[in-house]
Motif scaffolding. Structure first.
Motif, PDB file in Angstrom:
ATOM      1  N   ARG A   1      10.245  19.450  90.983  1.00  0.00           N
ATOM      2  CA  ARG A   1      11.227  20.430  90.718  1.00  0.00           C
ATOM      3  C   ARG A   1      12.171  20.093  89.978  1.00  0.00           C
ATOM      4  O   ARG A   1      12.698  21.505  89.272  1.00  0.00           O
ATOM      5  CB  ARG A   1      11.196  21.239  92.142  1.00  0.00           C
ATOM      6  CG  ARG A   1      10.949  21.170  92.843  1.00  0.00           C
ATOM      7  CD  ARG A   1      11.039  22.292  94.348  1.00  0.00           C
ATOM      8  NE  ARG A   1      11.912  21.463  95.181  1.00  0.00           N
ATOM      9  CZ  ARG A   1      11.386  20.267  95.870  1.00  0.00           C
ATOM     10  NH1 ARG A   1       9.711  21.087  96.683  1.00  0.00           N
ATOM     11  NH2 ARG A   1      11.981  19.523  96.386  1.00  0.00           N
ATOM     12  N   SER A   2      12.615  19.362  89.996  1.00  0.00           N
ATOM     13  CA  SER A   2      13.701  19.009  88.941  1.00  0.00           C
ATOM     14  C   SER A   2      13.385  19.206  87.659  1.00  0.00           C
ATOM     15  O   SER A   2      13.999  19.518  86.970  1.00  0.00           O
ATOM     16  CB  SER A   2      14.408  17.833  89.467  1.00  0.00           C
ATOM     17  OG  SER A   2      14.343  17.101  90.712  1.00  0.00           O
TER      18      SER A   2
ATOM     19  N   PRO B   1      11.982  24.414  87.294  1.00  0.00           N
ATOM     20  CA  PRO B   1      11.778  24.592  88.613  1.00  0.00           C
ATOM     21  C   PRO B   1      11.250  26.122  88.488  1.00  0.00           C
ATOM     22  O   PRO B   1      11.270  26.472  89.249  1.00  0.00           O
ATOM     23  CB  PRO B   1      13.609  25.730  87.793  1.00  0.00           C
ATOM     24  CG  PRO B   1      13.535  25.174  85.987  1.00  0.00           C
ATOM     25  CD  PRO B   1      13.119  24.208  86.395  1.00  0.00           C
TER      26      PRO B   1
ATOM     27  N   PRO C   1      11.480  23.378  99.382  1.00  0.00           N
ATOM     28  CA  PRO C   1      13.175  22.211  98.939  1.00  0.00           C
ATOM     29  C   PRO C   1      13.983  23.059 100.227  1.00  0.00           C
ATOM     30  O   PRO C   1      14.196  24.406 101.042  1.00  0.00           O
ATOM     31  CB  PRO C   1      13.780  22.915  97.670  1.00  0.00           C
ATOM     32  CG  PRO C   1      12.576  24.815  97.470  1.00  0.00           C
ATOM     33  CD  PRO C   1      11.164  24.792  98.211  1.00  0.00           C
TER      34      PRO C   1
ATOM     35  N   ALA D   1      10.539  17.374  94.947  1.00  0.00           N
ATOM     36  CA  ALA D   1      11.159  17.089  94.597  1.00  0.00           C
ATOM     37  C   ALA D   1      11.953  16.688  92.568  1.00  0.00           C
ATOM     38  O   ALA D   1      12.180  17.413  92.228  1.00  0.00           O
ATOM     39  CB  ALA D   1      12.439  16.573  95.349  1.00  0.00           C
ATOM     40  N   ALA D   2      10.973  16.107  92.511  1.00  0.00           N
ATOM     41  CA  ALA D   2      10.644  15.392  90.948  1.00  0.00           C
ATOM     42  C   ALA D   2      10.475  16.507  90.516  1.00  0.00           C
ATOM     43  O   ALA D   2      10.600  16.987  89.430  1.00  0.00           O
ATOM     44  CB  ALA D   2       9.747  14.422  90.665  1.00  0.00           C
TER      45      ALA D   2
END
Length: 291
Positions: free
Chosen positions: A54-55, A58, A124, A51-52
């Motif tokens: 992808r943040s 993207p 995700p 998640a980190a």
């Protein structure tokens, strides 16, 4: 329950397509396919961003997925040229044993590197659910259904509409005649293996939406092999009905009988169908003599 059946059928259909693509073109029973799926699953665990990541960027996730697909295709082409092509003209059992040896090698390789780890692919939306017809439905189930339908549709278009697909069909029907007509049989064979290993990556991602990656993934992929046999090893048209049949039976047994017993359903259905139609639901009778 309908969504569960369709999601499971989509996963099995993609798994089965990897076996069918290779067999249609080269008449090789690719027993190494479960090993490719397992390897792709572990690589996806390591390479796909969390998640980190992808943040922060993207574009990292689509880049990683495309890289896995292209890497899978490259591995498939390399396997054909390095291991399958040198055995041209040998007995079919020699080719089958070669793919079985590859499966054992891939099992040993993943065990050595990842030590049988049990890990989830960082995709995700794994906690996302939607309201559909008054029921809560996991987003991943809908994605699996859509991706399975897309993959089967693209393979169908490839075989029926593209020049390369026509060459693959020609090689499948009569390799000698195809060669005399100027078709590069080796190129077609390498591309079919490349396509199959790319499908192994997609299969790993689909399975990763439902369960963690572990050595048990080989057993799950063998369920896809049972779908290929039930539909007919030479038949792309048989994949969807076979996948739906097996997924329906498996979900019903899990829901109303016993969860552990449900894991045996694909193989029981396979045995039952092959006793009645050894060439599968949509396979051709002539293929029985070639196995």
């Amino acid at each position: 329950m309908l969504i569960d059946i369709l999601s499971l059928a989509a996963t099995y259909a993609v798994m089965a397509s990897g076996f069918v693509v290779v067999y249609r073109t080269s008449r090789v029973l690719n027993l190494a396919q479960p090993g490719f799926v397992l390897l792709a699953g572990y690589l996806a665990v390591d390479l796909l961003p969390d998640a980190a990541g992808r943040s922060a960027n993207p574009w990292v996730l689509p880049f990683a997925v495309v890289s896995l697909l292209l890497g899978g295709a490259a591995v498939g082409g390399l396997v054909y040229w390095a291991l399958i092509r040198p055995l041209a003209g040998q007995s079919r059992i020699s080719l089958i044993m070669m793919t079985l040896a590859m499966l054992f090698l891939l099992q040993a390789l993943t065990q050595y590197i990842w030590s049988g780890a049990n890990s989830f692919i960082p995709l995700p939306g794994n906690q996302t659910a939607l309201e559909l017809l008054g029921s809560r439905v996991r987003l991943f189930d809908l994605v699996a259904i859509g991706l399975g339908a897309l993959v089967l549709g693209l393979i169908g278009v490839l075989y029926s509409r593209s020049r390369f697909g026509i060459h693959m069909r020609a090689v499948a029907e009569n390799p000698a005649l195809a060669s005399r007509r100027g078709i590069d049989i080796d190129r077609v064979g390498a591309m079919s293996w490349a396509l199959a290993t790319s499908l192994a990556v997609v299969s790993a991602l689909l399975t990763g939406m439902q369960s963690p990656v572990s050595p048990l993934l080989i057993g799950a992929t063998l369920k896809g092999f049972s779908v290929a046999l039930v539909g007919g090893l030479d038949s792309l048209a048989g994949i969807a009905p076979a996948a739906l049949l097996i997924a329906l039976m498996e979900v019903l047994v899990i829901q109303f009988v016993d969860q552990q017993l449900g894991q045996t359903v694909p193989f029981v259905v396979m045995l039952a169908v092959l006793m009645l139609r050894p060439w599968g639901l949509r396979g051709t009778v002539e293929e029985l003599d070639r196995v």
